[in-house]
Every structure is written in structure tokens, then in C-alpha cells.
Design an enzyme around this catalytic site. Structure first.
Site, short mmCIF file in Angstrom:
data_model
loop_
_atom_site.label_atom_id
_atom_site.label_comp_id
_atom_site.label_asym_id
_atom_site.label_seq_id
_atom_site.Cartn_x
_atom_site.Cartn_y
_atom_site.Cartn_z
N ARG A 82 0.79 -1.09 0.05
CA ARG A 82 0.10 -0.04 0.05
C ARG A 82 0.87 1.26 -0.01
O ARG A 82 2.20 1.14 0.14
CB ARG A 82 -0.91 0.13 1.02
CG ARG A 82 -0.29 0.18 2.30
CD ARG A 82 -0.91 0.68 3.83
NE ARG A 82 -0.18 0.55 4.87
CZ ARG A 82 0.59 1.41 5.29
NH1 ARG A 82 1.05 2.32 4.81
NH2 ARG A 82 1.11 1.11 6.49
N GLY A 83 0.06 2.36 -0.15
CA GLY A 83 1.02 3.84 -0.02
C GLY A 83 1.15 3.97 1.36
O GLY A 83 0.48 3.43 2.05
N ASP A 85 3.52 5.51 4.82
CA ASP A 85 4.72 5.25 5.51
C ASP A 85 4.34 3.93 6.53
O ASP A 85 3.28 3.26 6.29
CB ASP A 85 5.21 6.38 6.19
CG ASP A 85 6.66 6.33 6.48
OD1 ASP A 85 7.16 5.61 7.33
OD2 ASP A 85 7.40 6.74 5.79
N GLY A 156 -4.64 3.95 4.29
CA GLY A 156 -3.57 3.79 3.08
C GLY A 156 -4.32 2.65 1.92
O GLY A 156 -4.86 1.59 2.67
N CYS A 185 2.99 7.21 10.41
CA CYS A 185 2.91 7.70 9.29
C CYS A 185 4.11 8.79 8.53
O CYS A 185 3.56 9.37 7.75
CB CYS A 185 1.30 8.57 8.90
SG CYS A 185 0.05 7.12 9.46
#
Length: 226
Positions: A82-83, A85, A156, A185
Site C-alpha cells: 500500500r501507499g 509510511d 492507506g 505515518c
């Protein structure tokens, strides 16, 4: 046709990650088949045992403690597709993973993320808590434009061939100390909170799960059949 709701209770992250991939494959295969009719779609909801997940572009430097320390805490670290952090998942945190076809709903990625955020904003409103968006910081926040901006919901997603996986994580009764071992994040100067922290008492997880599903389904648009 509304998505099938799958309550996975309290489960290991790796197990539910594989389930997401399996359901996503079913949706994609249905899209590419010659059969007519509505696509199967799914809403997976539940909680995870303690785990840190790191997005594919995430910075491992945002983990502030050693692997040995996390092992003693019984907490895994998993890099995923996923996107976003790094974030924490654990008991007391409600997870929603929609596996839906964006084209079916006439949505782009940004619109879809906005629906996830709005779902939580409206759920929080029912508890008398003001959740807001912060530009450049996906998710839902409390205390916007103050010295005490704190995140209550992380978001995310991953989209493959128009079909979503991953989703949102709302801190309800979450043990917040786990967030002190990371820069959540990727943010170093913003806090993390939970619904129970804001309200001063434990909240029914089952009640919150129902509210999230109801709000999400209400906000999810459908294209008119041609």
C-alpha cells in the site's frame, strides 16, 4: 448489489492480507469474464494482533526501536504494497478493508480516499468528536490548526486493475503506547489519539464497526445501469 460484509474478528495481519488478495482476485476475474451481472465486492472489518506495517515507499528509519525490542513486545514489522509510511495495528483499533471496483462506483482514487475520510468524520460526529482533514496528511485528525494536532484514523490503499485493497484504521480503544516506538505515518511532530482517549472511557467496538459500515455504504455511490 451491496458488498458482502466479512467480519474477521481479531486476526493476524498476514492471514487477512492473503484473504484480501484472494477476494481482490475474485473481483478482477469477474471484471474480465464474459458474464453479465454485478461484480462481487467485499467489506472486510475487524481488528489485528499487534503489527507494524510499512508502505512500499515507507522509511524504515521511522521505526525508533530495535527489532529485538519489538520481538519482546510480540509485534511484527511487515513491508506491504500500500501507499503511506509506517503505522501500527492492534487490538482496539477497527480496520476496514473494502475490496471494491472503483469503476463500478464512478470513483477516482482521490474521491475514494475522500469517502474513507468522510466515513470516519461522520462516525466521530456521532460521538461528539470533530474529525477533520489536514492538507497533505491523509487520514482523519483532531485539533486541526492547533499545537495539538493528533491523528485518530490512518488511511492507506492499493488499487490494482481498478480494484481496491487495504483501507482505514480507526483508533477506538487502541493501546497508544505502541505508537511511541515509531514516527506514525512518518510524522515526527504530530500526536496520535483514540476515541476512548477523547471521550474518557471504553467504546463498544461492535457499535463502531456497525457505524463505519453503515456510513461507508451510504457514502459509496453507484453508477446507474445503462
Amino acid at each position: 448489489m451491496q458488498p458482502e460484509i466479512i467480519d474477521f474478528g481479531l486476526s493476524r495481519y498476514k492471514d487477512i492480507r492473503e484473504s484480501q488478495k484472494s477476494y481482490q482476485k475474485k473481483v478482477i476475474e469477474s471484471k474480465t469474464s464474459d458474464t453479465s451481472g454485478p461484480l462481487p465486492e467485499y467489506l472486510m472489518i475487524g481488528e489485528h494482533y499487534p503489527v507494524y506495517t510499512l508502505g512500499f515507499h515507507g522509511d524504515a528509519g521511522n521505526i525508533l526501536v530495535s527489532e529485538e525490542f519489538l520481538d519482546k513486545k510480540g509485534c511484527e514489522v511487515i513491508r506491504i504494497e500500500r501507499g503511506g509510511d509506517i503505522t501500527y495495528h492492534g487490538p482496539g483499533q477497527v480496520i476496514l478493508y473494502p475490496i471494491i471496483d472503483l469503476q463500478t462506483h464512478g470513483l477516482g482514487v482521490k474521491q475514494y480516499v475522500s469517502i474513507l475520510e468522510e466515513t470516519i468524520i461522520q462516525v466521530l460526529e456521532e460521538y461528539g468528536v470533530k474529525g477533520e482533514r489536514i492538507e497533505g496528511a491523509t487520514g482523519v485528525w483532531i485539533g486541526k490548526a492547533t499545537n495539538d494536532e493528533r491523528k485518530i484514523c490512518a488511511i492507506g490503499i492499493k488499487v490494482s486493475r481498478g480494484v481496491t485493497t487495504h483501507g482505514l484504521a480507526l483508533n477506538v480503544n487502541t493501546e497508544l503506547s505502541y505508537f511511541s516506538y515509531i514516527n506514525p505515518c512518518g510524522f515526527k511532530e504530530k500526536g496520535v489519539t483514540s476515541l476512548s482517549m477523547e471521550l474518557g472511557g471504553q467504546i463498544s467496538i461492535e457499535e463502531v464497526k456497525k457505524k463505519i459500515i453503515d456510513k461507508f455504504l451510504t457514502l459509496l455511490p453507484y453508477r446507474e445501469a445503462k
